[in-house]
Design an enzyme around this catalytic site. Sequence first.
Site: not given
Length: 592
Positions: A518-520
């Site tokens: 979830t590392h946008t």
Amino acid sequence: MAVIKKDPVDMVIVGFGWTGSLMAMELASTGLKILSLERGEQRDTYPDFAYPRNTDELTYGIRLKLFQNAARETVTVRHKTADTAMPYRRFGSFLPGDGVGGAGVHWNGMLWRPLEADLKMRSTVIEKYGEGFIPQDMTVQDYPFTYAEMEPYFDKFEKICGASGDVGNLKGEKVAGGNPFEAPRQDAYPTKAQKRQYGGELFAQAAESLGYHPFTEPAAICTESYTNSYGVQLGVCNYCGFCERFGCFNYSKASPQSTVLPALNQFKNFELRTQSQVIRVNTDSTGTKATGVTYIDAQGQEIEQPASIVVLSTFQLNNVRLLLLSKIGKPYDPLTGEGVVGKNYAYQMNGGIKLFFNKDKIFNPFAATGATSVFMDDFNAENFDHGSLGFVGGATISATTTGGRPIQQISTPKSAPRWGSGWKQAIKDNYLHTMGVGSSGSVMPYKQCYLDLDPTYRDVHGQPLLRMTFDWQQNELKMTNFIKEKAEGIVKAIAPAHYEVGFMGMNAHYDVRPYQSTHTTGGAIMGDNPKNSVVNKYLQSWDVPNVFVLGACCFPQNLAYNPTGIVGATALFAANAIRTQYLANPGPLVQA
């Protein structure tokens, strides 16, 4: 329907996860009237994460109870500008949080400081290899601050979290057992490092035999009796195996609920309104001053909330969307390179290898935290020579176990049946006898990877969805194939009975379906001038100075590490600038 106007407040905070709660807590003592608006529901450790309800994998892991509802608001996705973007109907690749605590509830707790080269990536690469080493379409740039400037805030966030770990560099002196590549720390971690699993020990032995430098993962997982700097007592982790996608019932994994809210809720000048979705930031006739926000409440009413300061602290994608909807900053145009809002979107590139052993090797995956890991940084960022390799960036390599849940964390070999009694037997044969070696890689920004508003699709309130234009680029594919060879070398040294490689090939395209991270990042990047960034080093909008934008949307590019350490530290840095500079002299803050 008539718009309802509320009484004004001094500060309105949009979104109430890590950054929003930290901002509110840091400024509550000033006496400011602070209002936080959260689109999701109220959640606290008790009763929402109480055992045994929190270990319901079907509800939380599969049906995604803690996450954004894609039926109400999602993004549209395409690989390149010539493609037609389509709505992302069910989140898989990344999982934006929803509700009080946001992604700070469901994260695994991996807590990193950046390497010094991460913050000065462009200038470091140019100094080492020359400007021609950077691909023409790569828009990499330096952060507008140094590691030394940010170090006290990394330290402060770790002490809020009750973080665990081994020091590798204390005040410039290397310390055995920690990460030898880390930048200097001024203090130790608040609590001792996590216990290692058997897989981590095997990985460490193999890595050391090859001359590498393994170390235990630093994490926002409390391992000792500890009271944080806000006076909140944390619990000692019991390695229950339900960090990822779950709230922590034991007050051990750091989250807004376990570290901030018990102290913040004591301030009478702070208010939290849930089920309040902000749809735009309002500005005056000049467009250079925010007057507050407009939101939709639980009854569907449109509410105008006046405020002197507006802080955007939603998830990275939602912050960018709010800026575009509010017409704050110039939208990025990939054809001309003009504009900044939506520019430099980046993700993270992962790979992995599954290891299968004979029954004499027993692993207990269920006894884990979300960050039960042994890592090595030998091929991260600029810790190695890239001169002959032809790519920018790098990756961590690790043996990580985040749990042994019965649905999503079952590992069987490719030769096993996919269903029926043969599948069940394969689970029985392999559950206690597998481990993984994986990589987490940096992703550089490119002029063709960006965010804008979709011209076709709209959310439940009739507003345009955010459109993502993104695909893997050759630089990152070269990087991950280099890392694959290094990871496979470690696996061979571990010597399992069988292993299966799961790295992307050189022709791979970004796939939204499988979970990756979830590392946008990016879209509202920080910089040293308005031409190359949306916000300054204090996360203050260049165009509307009483708007501050927090979170990973401000990253100029994505590093190999999980982003939460920088996210927390920069939120604290911005809060300090507001408290010590802005309140006395509202307006553009001077870049020191």
